[in-house]
Design an enzyme around this catalytic site. Structure first.
Site, PDB file in Angstrom:
ATOM      1  N   HIS A 327       0.830  -1.210   0.000  1.00  0.00           N
ATOM      2  CA  HIS A 327       0.000   0.000   0.000  1.00  0.00           C
ATOM      3  C   HIS A 327       0.864   1.260   0.000  1.00  0.00           C
ATOM      4  CE1 HIS A 327      -3.734   2.193   1.556  1.00  0.00           C
ATOM      5  NE2 HIS A 327      -2.774   3.059   1.839  1.00  0.00           N
ATOM      6  N   GLU A 328       1.867   1.297   0.882  1.00  0.00           N
ATOM      7  CA  GLU A 328       2.704   2.503   0.964  1.00  0.00           C
ATOM      8  C   GLU A 328       3.581   2.660  -0.275  1.00  0.00           C
ATOM      9  OE1 GLU A 328       1.920   4.665   3.049  1.00  0.00           O
ATOM     10  OE2 GLU A 328       0.634   3.323   4.204  1.00  0.00           O
ATOM     11  N   HIS A 331       1.497   4.302  -2.823  1.00  0.00           N
ATOM     12  CA  HIS A 331       1.455   5.767  -2.712  1.00  0.00           C
ATOM     13  C   HIS A 331       2.667   6.399  -3.391  1.00  0.00           C
ATOM     14  CE1 HIS A 331      -2.112   6.357  -0.405  1.00  0.00           C
ATOM     15  NE2 HIS A 331      -1.674   5.761   0.690  1.00  0.00           N
ATOM     16  N   HIS A 337      -6.276   6.343  -2.239  1.00  0.00           N
ATOM     17  CA  HIS A 337      -7.306   5.503  -1.634  1.00  0.00           C
ATOM     18  C   HIS A 337      -8.587   5.518  -2.470  1.00  0.00           C
ATOM     19  CE1 HIS A 337      -5.019   6.935   2.143  1.00  0.00           C
ATOM     20  NE2 HIS A 337      -4.534   5.769   1.755  1.00  0.00           N
TER      21      HIS A 337
END
Length: 417
Positions: A327-328, A331, A337
């Site tokens: 997830h990071e 980014h 999101h």
């Protein structure tokens, strides 16, 4: 009529072979006892695990690590006897291995619920073997379990994902939007993943994180990388994540995600400066700091990144199973999101995760999406309107296509080192 007859005959053959194979499934672990806080005694890591809000149940298990050499495994998930079959295996440089597999369906046949032919992410197993230890993520009917060493034993942890920490501190809303290379595909979402790219990641764990985990942290890191790669395969992203290096640091955590991430990223502030030498020596495009901050799951340096800002911090307990590690990094590649939680259209209007929340039936969300209002499991998929899960598209071309974002930016981030 002919095809139906062939299908029935083939189905009978597969079923017969599967039943025969099931008889030879190797026992991976056997239950010993369910642990309570009274059992923690002088074991801080066990006490912490039992006190963690997302911990539903902890069961001590007796593991046979050698079983991971076999194509079929059998074990018990808190009273439910299950069998899994291997889909692939990978060897690790340290002599260990990664076992990927799927659960058998009630008919003793495997199911694949996605339109791209990948296995069902809600019924999957990924195991990392290192010597006599096994570290893994297990999903059965969407429910998350973790298998991990803890001191001189192994435990099976049933996870309540609804009680995981919040994804990010409030500082997320102030993250810079960093333009990346303009490689946007023309027109609407496309199925192609483009040219394959390899992204190398350096992972640094604080001593506090290692102590709190109480297991084999390097195996946990290898599991995070393996899960990330499976997510890329599932979603047709065309990225291979490589573990460039793993090390620990004696840095004393501040208790603040932003502070720790800033100190990790800065090259000459007197905090963790040596990791930048390690990054150069290992040609790591991205750096991830594993910390023991239970307040949140993670924080990236921006939405998008440059070579000097491609850093993120992750709470170790969110890194695997909950996919905060991927997830990071998402980014850092400009992924956002789900649009209901994160309505910004910068840098890509279509660059959001996706939540599926029907009035009735199964709910789910992709890697970048926040939790559903009534709770839902996070699947190891990036939003992608070209892939369906149980007949439902996993994204929307105009607003929820993280796959397209990752394809757009992967060449840029893969060239940081």
């Amino acid at each position: 009529m002919l095809s139906r007859s062939i299908g029935k005959a083939a189905g009978g053959l597969v079923l017969g072979l599967s039943v025969a194979a099931a008889a030879h499934a190797a026992p991976l672990f056997e239950p010993v006892t369910v642990l309570s806080r009274a059992a923690a005694g002088s074991e801080p890591a066990l006490g912490k695990l039992l006190a963690t809000p997302s911990t539903a149940t902890v069961q001590e298990v007796r593991v046979d690590a050698a079983a991971t050499a076999q194509p079929q495994l059998e074990f018990e998930l808190l009273g439910q006897r299950v069998q899994a079959v291997r889909s692939k295996v990978e060897s690790l440089p340290d002599g260990g291995s990664i076992w990927y597999g799927q659960f058998r369906s009630p008919s003793d046949r495997l199911t694949a619920a996605t339109s791209n032919g990948q296995d069902d992410p809600g019924n999957s197993v990924i195991l990392v073997r290192s010597g006599n230890t096994v570290t893994g993520s297990i999903r059965k009917d969407g429910k998350l379990y973790r298998l991990r060493p803890l001191g001189n034993r192994h435990v099976l942890v049933e996870v309540d994902e609804s009680r995981m920490p919040a994804d990010h501190p409030a500082d997320y809303n102030q993250l810079p939007k960093i333009p990346m290379g303009n490689n946007d595909r023309i027109g609407i979402a496309q199925a192609s993943s483009g040219t394959p790219a390899t992204i190398r990641v350096l992972v640094v764990a604080t001593n506090a994180a290692v102590a709190a985990y109480g297991g084999n942290m390097q195996s946990l890191v290898q599991l995070a990388v393996a899960e990330s790669n499976q997510g890329y395969v599932n979603s047709n992203v065309g990225i291979t994540l490589q573990l460039a290096g793993y090390e620990t640091t004696s840095y004393t955590e501040s208790g603040n995600f932003t502070t720790d991430l800033t100190r990790f990223r800065n090259t000459s502030d007197g905090y963790m400066d040596s990791i930048h030498t390690s990054r150069n020596n290992t040609a790591a495009d991205v750096g991830v700091l594993l910390i023991n901050n239970t307040s949140y799951c993670g924080l990236a340096s921006g939405i998008g990144s440059t070579a000097s800002t491609a850093f993120a911090a992750v709470y170790w307990d969110c890194a695997t199973g909950y996919y905060s590690f991927a997830h990071e990094i998402g980014h850092l590649q400009s992924a956002r999101h789900d649009i209901a939680s994160d309505p910004s259209t910068s840098p890509y209007a279509y660059g959001h995760g996706y939540r599926y929340e029907p009035a009735s039936g199964s709910r789910w969300r992709t890697i970048m999406a926040y939790d559903c209002s009534a709770g839902c499991p996070r699947l190891n998929y990036w939003s992608n309107p070209n892939i369906s899960y149980n007949g439902v598209p996993m994204g929307i071309a105009s607003s929820a296509d993280n796959q397209r974002v990752l394809v757009n930016t992967k060449a840029t981030i893969a060239a940081f080192r």
